[in-house]
Structure formats: C-alpha cells, structure tokens
Design an enzyme around this catalytic site. Sequence first.
Site, PDB file in Angstrom:
ATOM      1  CD  GLU A 200      -2.781  -1.371   2.397  1.00  0.00           C
ATOM      2  OE1 GLU A 200      -2.733  -0.503   3.273  1.00  0.00           O
ATOM      3  OE2 GLU A 200      -3.521  -2.370   2.465  1.00  0.00           O
TER       4      GLU A 200
ATOM      5  CG  ASN B 231      -0.812  -6.958  -1.318  1.00  0.00           C
ATOM      6  OD1 ASN B 231      -1.461  -7.532  -2.196  1.00  0.00           O
ATOM      7  ND2 ASN B 231      -1.268  -6.808  -0.083  1.00  0.00           N
TER       8      ASN B 231
ATOM      9  CG  HIS C 192     -10.087  -5.471   0.644  1.00  0.00           C
ATOM     10  ND1 HIS C 192     -10.333  -6.598   1.393  1.00  0.00           N
ATOM     11  CD2 HIS C 192      -8.777  -5.183   0.818  1.00  0.00           C
ATOM     12  CE1 HIS C 192      -9.210  -6.975   2.004  1.00  0.00           C
ATOM     13  NE2 HIS C 192      -8.258  -6.143   1.664  1.00  0.00           N
TER      14      HIS C 192
ATOM     15  CD  GLU D 210      -4.842  -7.685   1.792  1.00  0.00           C
ATOM     16  OE1 GLU D 210      -5.714  -6.912   2.240  1.00  0.00           O
ATOM     17  OE2 GLU D 210      -3.617  -7.463   1.901  1.00  0.00           O
TER      18      GLU D 210
ATOM     19  CG  ASP E  70     -12.905  -8.585   1.740  1.00  0.00           C
ATOM     20  OD1 ASP E  70     -12.751  -7.704   0.868  1.00  0.00           O
ATOM     21  OD2 ASP E  70     -12.483  -8.441   2.901  1.00  0.00           O
TER      22      ASP E  70
HETATM   23  O1  9MR Z   1      -7.684  -7.899   8.482  1.00  0.00           O
HETATM   24  C1  9MR Z   1      -6.726  -7.113   9.158  1.00  0.00           C
HETATM   25  C2  9MR Z   1      -7.307  -6.602  10.461  1.00  0.00           C
HETATM   26  O2  9MR Z   1      -7.480  -7.691  11.364  1.00  0.00           O
HETATM   27  C3  9MR Z   1      -6.400  -5.568  11.067  1.00  0.00           C
HETATM   28  O3  9MR Z   1      -7.034  -4.982  12.201  1.00  0.00           O
HETATM   29  C4  9MR Z   1      -6.075  -4.503  10.040  1.00  0.00           C
HETATM   30  C5  9MR Z   1      -5.159  -3.481  10.630  1.00  0.00           C
HETATM   31  O4  9MR Z   1      -4.648  -2.604   9.697  1.00  0.00           O
HETATM   32  O5  9MR Z   1      -5.472  -5.098   8.911  1.00  0.00           O
HETATM   33  C6  9MR Z   1      -6.342  -5.958   8.255  1.00  0.00           C
HETATM   34  O6  9MR Z   1      -5.747  -6.477   7.090  1.00  0.00           O
HETATM   35  C7  9MR Z   1      -5.415  -5.508   6.088  1.00  0.00           C
HETATM   36  C8  9MR Z   1      -4.207  -6.016   5.350  1.00  0.00           C
HETATM   37  O7  9MR Z   1      -3.171  -6.272   6.265  1.00  0.00           O
HETATM   38  C9  9MR Z   1      -3.747  -5.027   4.303  1.00  0.00           C
HETATM   39  N1  9MR Z   1      -4.812  -4.674   3.400  1.00  0.00           N
HETATM   40  C10 9MR Z   1      -6.057  -4.258   4.039  1.00  0.00           C
HETATM   41  C11 9MR Z   1      -6.514  -5.311   5.036  1.00  0.00           C
HETATM   42  C12 9MR Z   1      -7.854  -4.939   5.625  1.00  0.00           C
HETATM   43  O8  9MR Z   1      -7.763  -3.783   6.378  1.00  0.00           O
END
Ligand code: 9MR
Length: 453
Positions: free
Chosen positions: A157, A199, A235, A264, A266
Amino acid sequence: MNRARTRGAIALAGAAAIATIVGLASSADAATTLGASAAEKGRYFGTAVAAYKLSDATYSGILDREFNMITPENEMKWDATEPTQGQFSYSSADQIVSHATAHGQRMRGHALAWHSQQPSWAQNMSGTALRNAMVNHITNVATHYKGKIYAWDVVNEAFADGGGGGRRDSNLQRTGNDWIEVAFRTARAADPGAKLCYNDYNTDGVNAKSNAVYAMVQDFKSRGVPIDCVGFQSHINSGSPLPSDYQANLQRFANLGVDVQITELDIAGSGTAQANSYASVVKACLAVSRCTGITVWGIRDSDSWRSGDTPLLFDNNGNKKPAYTAALDAINGSPSSPPPTTPNTSPSASASPSNPGNPGGSGCTATVSVNQWQGGFVATVRVTAGSSALNAWSVTLALPSGATVTNSWNVARSGNTWSNVSYNGHVNAGQYTEFGFQANGTAGTLTPSCSGS
Ligand code: 9MR
C-alpha cells in the site's frame, strides 16, 4: 529449528500416506474443494488466518479441507514481529507456519514494509534511522522464514488514492523515493527462494493508482530491481465495485513479466449477486496464465475485518454460501490455461528451460523447471495426466549429491519419490498439477519420471 523442521517433515509424510489412499479412492469427477480444484489448474486457493482461531475446530476444519495457501492476517506485520526495536517476536506467526507445514499448505508472507501497523518505536522514527530499521527488520523476518514462504508482500500500500498517481505520504516514503526498491533488494538477499510481491488495494482496474504501480513495476523490471509478483487485494464493495476491466488489468501487469495474485479477496453482499462477482474474479484469474492463485481475506463472514458486509465464502456457522459454490464451479469450469511460470526472475537467477518431459510408467508425464541462484534453487515440477484422469501419481526425481531440500509444497517426499498429497492426486485427462521444492546446492540437470494410477 532443525528439530521443528524434522517434526514437520514426519507429520507431512504421515499425512501423505493417508492422502494417497484418499487420492486412490476419489472419483474421476472434478475436485470438490477450492484448493484441490485450484491445484488441478496449477493454482492455489488461500485464506487469511488468525493464529488465535486455530484452536476453533470449525475454523481449522474448513481451513484444512478447503485451502492450500495461508496468509497470516496480522501475525507477520512489523508491530507483531518487532514490538521492541531489535527484539523479534515470532511465536504467533510460527504457530501458523507450523500449522501450514503439518497440513501441506504453503505460506504467503504479509507484510515486510508498510506505513500501517508499525510498532510505536518505528512510527516515531525518520530519515536514516528509520531506513536502517526497515532494512534490519526485513533482513531478520525474511531470514527467520527463509525457505518457508512462497511469496512475500515486501511492500504494502505505498501508492496514494485518488487521481494524483503518486506515492502515499508516510514516514517510510519520507526516507527517500528509493525505499521500495531497497526493501525488495533486501528481501531478495535474505530469502532468494521467495517470490517478492508489491501489494495494494484499489488497483483492481485500470486507474490512476494502478497506472502508477504499473509504471513502478515497469521501471523495476528495466533496472533489474528484483520483483516477481503484484498482489491485487480486491476488497470489493459498493464504494469499490468490481471493475469491468479486472481481467485486462491483471493481464497488463502479467505482460510486464511478473506473476499476479489476488491477495485479500472479499466481496460485500449476499446471494446470487455476490456469487456472480466471486465467479467473475475466479474466472478472471484463471484466464490469465500468470495469475498463480487467489486468497480470500478470512474464512467465515464472522472472521472478516468487515463482518457486517458478509463478504466471505462461509457463513458465521461455517456453512458454504452460494458464493462458495460459484467460486468452486468457476474453477472447475475454467479451461486449463498455460503455465504459471517459474519462480524468481532476479538478475542473478536463471530459469532453465523445462525438460522435454518423460513418458513415465503409466498415464502421466513430469517436467521440471529450475530457478538457480548462488547456493540454492527452486524446482517446479509439473505432472500432466495423459488421455485418462489420474487418481494418484508419483514422480521419481533424484537430486545431485550435495543438494539438500529445505522446503517443499504440494507434495509428500520419501527419498527420491515424490507423491501427491490429498488435494492434488486427482488430475483430469490432459490437465496438470504442480509441486515444488527449494534446496541448497546446485540443481544440475534434473530428470523426473512420472507414474500414475
Ligand atoms: O484484516 C486485518 C485486520 O485484522 C487488522 O485490524 C487490520 C489493521 O490494519 O489489517 C487488516 O488487514 C489488512 C491487510 O493487512 C492489508 N490490506 C487491508 C486489510 C484490511 O484492512
């Protein structure tokens, strides 16, 4: 560490003995789980996993039945692995890796360098001190997991949203624009066998943000910065709908000479609409030969970071949703596309051409491609069924003296005999599945021979 590895190998061999029997008993129909179906197409199907949920029997039951790739949802992030500077904490992530090893699943590592989920000590750093801390972090984490990670999200990101097409402002970005390539070079040095990915989210169609990532990948390729793959988080919800050029966008990145992965996934919604969107994403990946696999971001809706969106494939009770059936049917209904290609393409590594194939004992051929670097290599072995379906296969493949296997995936090994595991014994006529291993030493010329039943 050696002891842990030996234990894992014994567990894997035991699982494989059972798996072979299961494989022999299966029918000639298409595979009935996401992982097995994806494996028949030379792909993986993965999920994000939280270590603390592994003791939930419903959760791990679905995990081990359906998925053959695991991404730790939070456990490999900077705040989790280096909570105090220079003191590394791997227990939760190790728990997930052990689970994967024991169940024949591969790992995606997530994420080495990211503006978010940094430990507070790093959030407060800048300049050279932060740059050095990032390099030290990447070196330590990638070395700890060396040989155990299929692909790392090296940088996550790093590009800004909106139309600007530039980098996201962050403490890492302010250390200098070259922080991303430094991260990739550092990761390659620490674990030359892992594919190295960039990513991001909102890069799923052609837009200003994905154009900026595209330009970076093109630049890295032209200058020999080691990058092997691009992850598309995907997402999807009403604010970020599935773009109509989703497949075309994956394809244009693949055309740059990198693998692409859905990392990722969903999709907010329910019923037929959600099911259709899942089918579209799966079909798009399978239509792009370098799309090596799909990971959904959690198992049940209740496991999702956006549980209110009910965006996953299983409901809160672990029942399959229409989206599950649509995803499975889409995999099984997709034609086999040409191979996902060999692993790393770093300047120091060379991919040898596939061996011409071997007629083998009955009904299958095996070919191998090798990615050799100084002191080690990854071999990818493809098992292709002949004119009838296979229910079980084994490949005889001897390694030259001095070569020692450190890690393998999608296979059970006993000496020079490499056999299918539960989810990839069945291969339809004319289709293929792949397994691989990483080894120390020099591959030389490997000559596999296949026998199937
Ligand atoms: O799913 C993850 C969640 O449990 C955490 O609280 C969050 C914190 O930033 O991160 C989420 O996963 C993220 C991933 O690491 C990077 N892309 C976005 C995902 C959803 O927020």
